[in-house]
Design an enzyme around this catalytic site. Structure first.
Site, PDB file in Angstrom:
ATOM      1  N   ARG A  12       0.855  -1.198   0.000  1.00 32.16           N
ATOM      2  CA  ARG A  12       0.000   0.000   0.000  1.00 32.16           C
ATOM      3  C   ARG A  12       0.882   1.235   0.000  1.00 32.16           C
ATOM      4  O   ARG A  12       1.797   1.348   0.808  1.00 32.16           O
ATOM      5  CB  ARG A  12      -0.870   0.040   1.254  1.00 32.16           C
ATOM      6  CG  ARG A  12      -1.869  -1.062   1.332  1.00 32.16           C
ATOM      7  CD  ARG A  12      -2.934  -0.785   2.354  1.00 32.16           C
ATOM      8  NE  ARG A  12      -2.470  -0.309   3.635  1.00 32.16           N
ATOM      9  CZ  ARG A  12      -3.264   0.067   4.626  1.00 32.16           C
ATOM     10  NH1 ARG A  12      -4.579   0.043   4.453  1.00 32.16           N
ATOM     11  NH2 ARG A  12      -2.791   0.459   5.770  1.00 32.16           N
ATOM     12  N   ASP A  28       0.996  -3.658  11.949  1.00 32.02           N
ATOM     13  CA  ASP A  28       1.407  -4.004  10.583  1.00 32.02           C
ATOM     14  C   ASP A  28       1.748  -5.497  10.540  1.00 32.02           C
ATOM     15  O   ASP A  28       2.751  -5.933  11.110  1.00 32.02           O
ATOM     16  CB  ASP A  28       2.620  -3.157  10.165  1.00 32.02           C
ATOM     17  CG  ASP A  28       2.959  -3.370   8.702  1.00 32.02           C
ATOM     18  OD1 ASP A  28       3.144  -4.544   8.298  1.00 32.02           O
ATOM     19  OD2 ASP A  28       3.022  -2.382   7.949  1.00 32.02           O
TER      20      ASP A  28
HETATM   21  C1  PRP Z   1      -1.067  -5.041   4.161  1.00 33.62           C
HETATM   22  C2  PRP Z   1      -1.851  -6.329   4.210  1.00 33.62           C
HETATM   23  C3  PRP Z   1      -2.694  -6.237   2.963  1.00 33.62           C
HETATM   24  C4  PRP Z   1      -2.975  -4.757   2.869  1.00 33.62           C
HETATM   25  C5  PRP Z   1      -4.383  -4.523   3.350  1.00 33.62           C
HETATM   26  O1  PRP Z   1       0.000  -5.148   3.312  1.00 33.62           O
HETATM   27  O2  PRP Z   1      -1.079  -7.483   4.275  1.00 33.62           O
HETATM   28  O3  PRP Z   1      -2.033  -6.706   1.800  1.00 33.62           O
HETATM   29  O4  PRP Z   1      -2.042  -4.100   3.732  1.00 33.62           O
HETATM   30  O5  PRP Z   1      -4.734  -3.213   3.206  1.00 33.62           O
HETATM   31  P1  PRP Z   1      -5.890  -2.725   2.222  1.00 33.62           P
HETATM   32  O6  PRP Z   1      -7.057  -3.600   2.471  1.00 33.62           O
HETATM   33  O7  PRP Z   1      -6.105  -1.301   2.652  1.00 33.62           O
HETATM   34  O8  PRP Z   1      -5.383  -2.813   0.812  1.00 33.62           O
HETATM   35  P2  PRP Z   1       1.045  -3.937   3.112  1.00 33.62           P
HETATM   36  O9  PRP Z   1       0.557  -3.026   2.046  1.00 33.62           O
HETATM   37  O10 PRP Z   1       1.371  -3.338   4.435  1.00 33.62           O
HETATM   38  O11 PRP Z   1       2.299  -4.662   2.490  1.00 33.62           O
HETATM   39  P3  PRP Z   1       3.347  -5.650   3.204  1.00 33.62           P
HETATM   40  O12 PRP Z   1       2.620  -6.930   3.539  1.00 33.62           O
HETATM   41  O13 PRP Z   1       4.395  -5.860   2.179  1.00 33.62           O
HETATM   42  O14 PRP Z   1       3.844  -4.959   4.444  1.00 33.62           O
HETATM   43  N1  URA Z   2      -2.214  -3.660   6.857  1.00 32.86           N
HETATM   44  C1  URA Z   2      -1.784  -4.129   8.066  1.00 32.86           C
HETATM   45  O1  URA Z   2      -0.801  -4.874   8.142  1.00 32.86           O
HETATM   46  N2  URA Z   2      -2.473  -3.751   9.160  1.00 32.86           N
HETATM   47  C2  URA Z   2      -3.550  -2.956   9.103  1.00 32.86           C
HETATM   48  O2  URA Z   2      -4.132  -2.647  10.150  1.00 32.86           O
HETATM   49  C3  URA Z   2      -3.962  -2.469   7.856  1.00 32.86           C
HETATM   50  C4  URA Z   2      -3.277  -2.854   6.744  1.00 32.86           C
END
Ligand code: PRP
Ligand code: URA
Length: 216
Positions: free
Chosen positions: A109, A205
């Site tokens: 994101r 996260d």
């Molecule tokens: C997190 C999570 C989802 C996303 C959800 O990933 O694992 O993929 O956010 O958020 P959304 O519903 O608002 O799209 P992140 O983007 O943090 O990536 P990462 O797993 O690489 O840290």
């Molecule tokens: N992605 C995460 O890992 N945690 C949240 O709360 C939202 C998006």
């Protein structure tokens, strides 16, 4: 939220699942425990989500006689984790269906817009013939899961099920309105998103907690 209005959303109700998700939320849960819990939760959720898998009758020879018995064709199942956090669920799913195929979708994101950005896609051969179980622990705004489903559909996938651990009402509404044909299995439905689009109370996260990227 009135979850009942989204007939494709299934909030799994099981005391062990609730217990393990509560442990996951705890900020004192260490990286190794967190990773183990995500795997165990995936097993519990998978057990529920795989209820709809078809079985075929296969000839089995018991010590007594030959018989036709139901079995699941694991090679018709494909797990697609959304990187990074979805990776944490994959081993648990593979414990249940060891010969399933695995694809990978890399998405993150944008920290300001909260919009998903795709950076990797590797899907198995003949993905269009498989039942894809899309895996991501967090359904926040819904952007990542919705884009992932669109991507899978562009690759010809016809049967998709999404499995997440914690969902925000905003994400459930967005996902179910855009993808009413895709069942979404949810471990816990939380209160709301905060101004940074994090789930409250949530667990923080998820990718950072699985991979220990923010601890020394
Ligand atoms: C997190 C999570 C989802 C996303 C959800 O990933 O694992 O993929 O956010 O958020 P959304 O519903 O608002 O799209 P992140 O983007 O943090 O990536 P990462 O797993 O690489 O840290
Ligand atoms: N992605 C995460 O890992 N945690 C949240 O709360 C939202 C998006």
């Amino acid at each position: 939220m009135d979850i009942k209005k989204y007939t494709n959303a299934i909030v799994i109700d099981h005391p062990l699942l609730k217990h393990k998700i509560s442990m996951l939320r705890d900020e004192t849960t260490k990286t190794n425990e967190f990773r183990q819990l995500v795997k165990e939760i995936a097993v519990l959720e998978g057990y529920e989500a795989f209820k709809t898998l078809p079985t075929q009758l296969v000839e089995i020879k018991t010590p007594i006689e030959t018989t036709m018995q139901p079995m699941v064709s694991g090679n018709k199942v494909c797990f697609v984790p959304i990187l990074r956090a979805g990776l944490g669920m994959t081993d648990g799913m593979l414990e249940l269906i060891p010969n399933a195929r695995v694809g990978h979708l890399g998405m993150y994101r944008n920290e300001e817009t909260h919009q998903p950005v795709e950076y990797y896609c590797k899907l198995p051969k003949n993905i269009e013939e498989k039942h894809v179980f899309l895996l991501d622990p967090m359904l926040a705004t819904g952007g990542s899961a919705i884009d992932a489903v669109e991507n899978l559909k562009k690759h010809g996938v016809k049967k998709i099920t999404f499995i997440c651990i914690i969902a925000a009402p905003e994400g459930v509404a967005a996902f179910c309105e855009k993808c009413p044909d895709i069942p979404v299995y949810i471990g816990a439905l939380d209160r709301q998103l905060n101004e940074n689009a994090y789930i409250c109370p949530g667990l923080g996260d998820c990718g950072d907690r699985i991979f220990g990227t923010m601890v020394d």
